[in-house]
Design an enzyme around this catalytic site. Structure first.
Site, PDB file in Angstrom:
ATOM      1  N   TYR B 105       0.839  -1.204   0.000  1.00 49.71           N
ATOM      2  CA  TYR B 105       0.000   0.000   0.000  1.00 49.71           C
ATOM      3  C   TYR B 105       0.867   1.244   0.000  1.00 49.71           C
ATOM      4  CZ  TYR B 105      -4.245  -2.574   1.328  1.00 49.71           C
ATOM      5  OH  TYR B 105      -5.329  -3.412   1.347  1.00 49.71           O
ATOM      6  N   HIS B 157      -7.224  -8.706  -2.184  1.00 45.90           N
ATOM      7  CA  HIS B 157      -8.549  -8.113  -1.940  1.00 45.90           C
ATOM      8  C   HIS B 157      -8.552  -6.647  -2.322  1.00 45.90           C
ATOM      9  CE1 HIS B 157      -6.182  -7.326   1.692  1.00 45.90           C
ATOM     10  NE2 HIS B 157      -6.855  -6.187   1.752  1.00 45.90           N
TER      11      HIS B 157
HETATM   12 FE   LIG Z   1      -6.105  -4.477   2.792  1.00 50.77          FE
END
Ligand SMILES: [Fe+2]
Lengths: 170, 234
Positions: B105, B157
């Protein structure tokens, strides 16, 4: 999308800054929480088609805010104190803001409400009356001594002073 | 005074509990006292709405937010947002966020030693159309390790955030990919007791939305709470 100042040019009502912390069951700050708020304008009118009350809408006020906590678990937002909105019996609820809390570890959102400490209407609010008296305090934003227009309200996720959370469905 | 048309409550097994001890972060964050049943009032059956003006039209294509192409497998994620009665939830905001193809991320708290991708931010949003349809172009996110237990890995996900028509319909969830070998081991995926409800979180591979030589298509329909009674037509 952070949105922590709900007040636009020409928004009517009493301006308030509400600040506090999100804390876990050990009293540790939660630095990854997001607080989302939804409220009526100062007349008690929601900017939504299902609010059919004959009250003014204000283009400068959507009533929605999203505020992430910082590294110390603190959040702060600026809004106006909402007006009263109807309850289910043709009476009025005390002024309040509805709140969703999101964070890592919360498998679904938590739902709570912010009420205001200087409100006589709190005594007859039907939602506050669903809550045992000793826990109502957790739903009430309190004046910070010596600072006008600033209120403190915290989210305690767990423990003896746990904030009251509601079952709202989803 | 106008009548309040409340939202139906989900079957408890179809939604995750707050406390799910195998998900370690829930242990100190789940409320310990029972929730208080809140009848829906005007405050809960209203909610924020977002107009085209608030939407960046480019935000539905996560592969075109930078000067170059992100690394990874390009995919199209699309579907419909409906209520339990099959009514499309139109002009409703959907936000997504995800890791890049390497499982990283773009976030200061993500310490995974996989590379960042300068051409991929990993967040997007869009409004559903009049039929409740939405469509994102993105890249398939990678699996990533996390500290929940020894050798813990999240299945690939995409996080989804939906508003629907009201405060009462607000939902944040995750979309998974079919056939992911990590699914049976993931405490977050498995926190929902009802197997059917859980499996609705897995997208379906879809030829119809697959674009030749361009991108695989995955379908992910999302069902939000229905109303207790048919709302009055204005
Ligand atoms: Fe996540």
């Amino acid at each position: 999308m952070k949105h922590d100042d709900l007040v636009g040019a020409g928004t009517s009502g009493e301006r308030v800054v509400i600040e506090g912390h999100v804390l876990d069951g050990d009293g540790e700050p939660v630095p990854d929480a997001i607080i989302e708020i939804w409220q009526a304008n100062s007349y008690g009118k929601y900017a939504h088609p299902e609010d059919q009350q004959d009250k003014p809408l204000e283009p400068s006020f959507s009533g929605y805010g999203r505020i992430p906590t910082d590294d110390e678990g603190q959040f702060r937002f600026t809004t106006i104190k909402p007006g009263p909105v109807p309850d289910l019996d043709g009476k009025f609820q005390a002024p309040h803001i509805v709140v969703s809390v999101f964070a890592r570890g919360l498998l679904r959102r938590l739902v709570t409400r912010i009420y205001f400490s200087d409100e006589p209407a709190n005594a007859t609010d039907f939602v506050l009356n669903l809550v045992e008296a000793s826990r109502c305090e957790t739903l009430i934003a309190k004046k910070i001594a010596g600072v006008s227009g600033k209120l403190e309200w915290n989210v305690i996720l767990q423990g003896p002073n746990e904030t009251v959370f509601f079952d709202c469905g989803l | 005074m106008a009548k309040i048309v409340t939202y139906r409550r989900p079957n408890p097994d179809s939604q995750p509990p707050y406390l799910h001890p195998t998900y370690i972060s829930s242990i100190k964050r789940a409320p310990s006292k029972s929730l208080i049943y809140l009848p829906h009032t005007l405050s809960e059956v209203t909610g924020p709405s977002f107009t085209e003006a608030a939407i960046d039209v480019k935000a539905c294509d996560l592969t075109r937010q930078h000067s170059g192409n992100p690394l990874g497998e390009r995919i199209i994620v699309s579907g419909r947002v409906m209520d339990e009665d099959g009514r499309p939830l139109q002009h409703s905001l959907i936000e997504v966020w995800q890791a890049n193809a390497a499982g990283r991320y773009l976030h200061k708290r993500d310490q995974h030693n996989a590379p960042l991708d300068p051409n991929f931010t990993g967040s997007g949003h869009t409004l559903t159309d009049a039929e409740g349809r939405y469509r994102f172009v993105t890249i398939r996110p990678g699996s990533y390790p996390w500290g929940n237990h020894h050798n813990a890995w999240r299945p690939a996900h995409i996080h989804f955030s939906l508003f629907g028509p009201a405060f009462a319909s607000r939902l944040v969830t995750q979309m998974y990919f079919p056939g992911d070998p990590l699914l049976p081991f993931d405490p977050i995926f498995n926190c929902t007791a009802d197997e059917n409800a859980r499996n609705r979180l897995i997208s379906l591979f879809d030829w119809e939305t697959t674009i030749p030589s361009q991108a695989l298509g995955f379908k992910f329909d999302i069902i939000l709470s229905g109303r207790e009674a048919t709302p009055m037509e204005p």
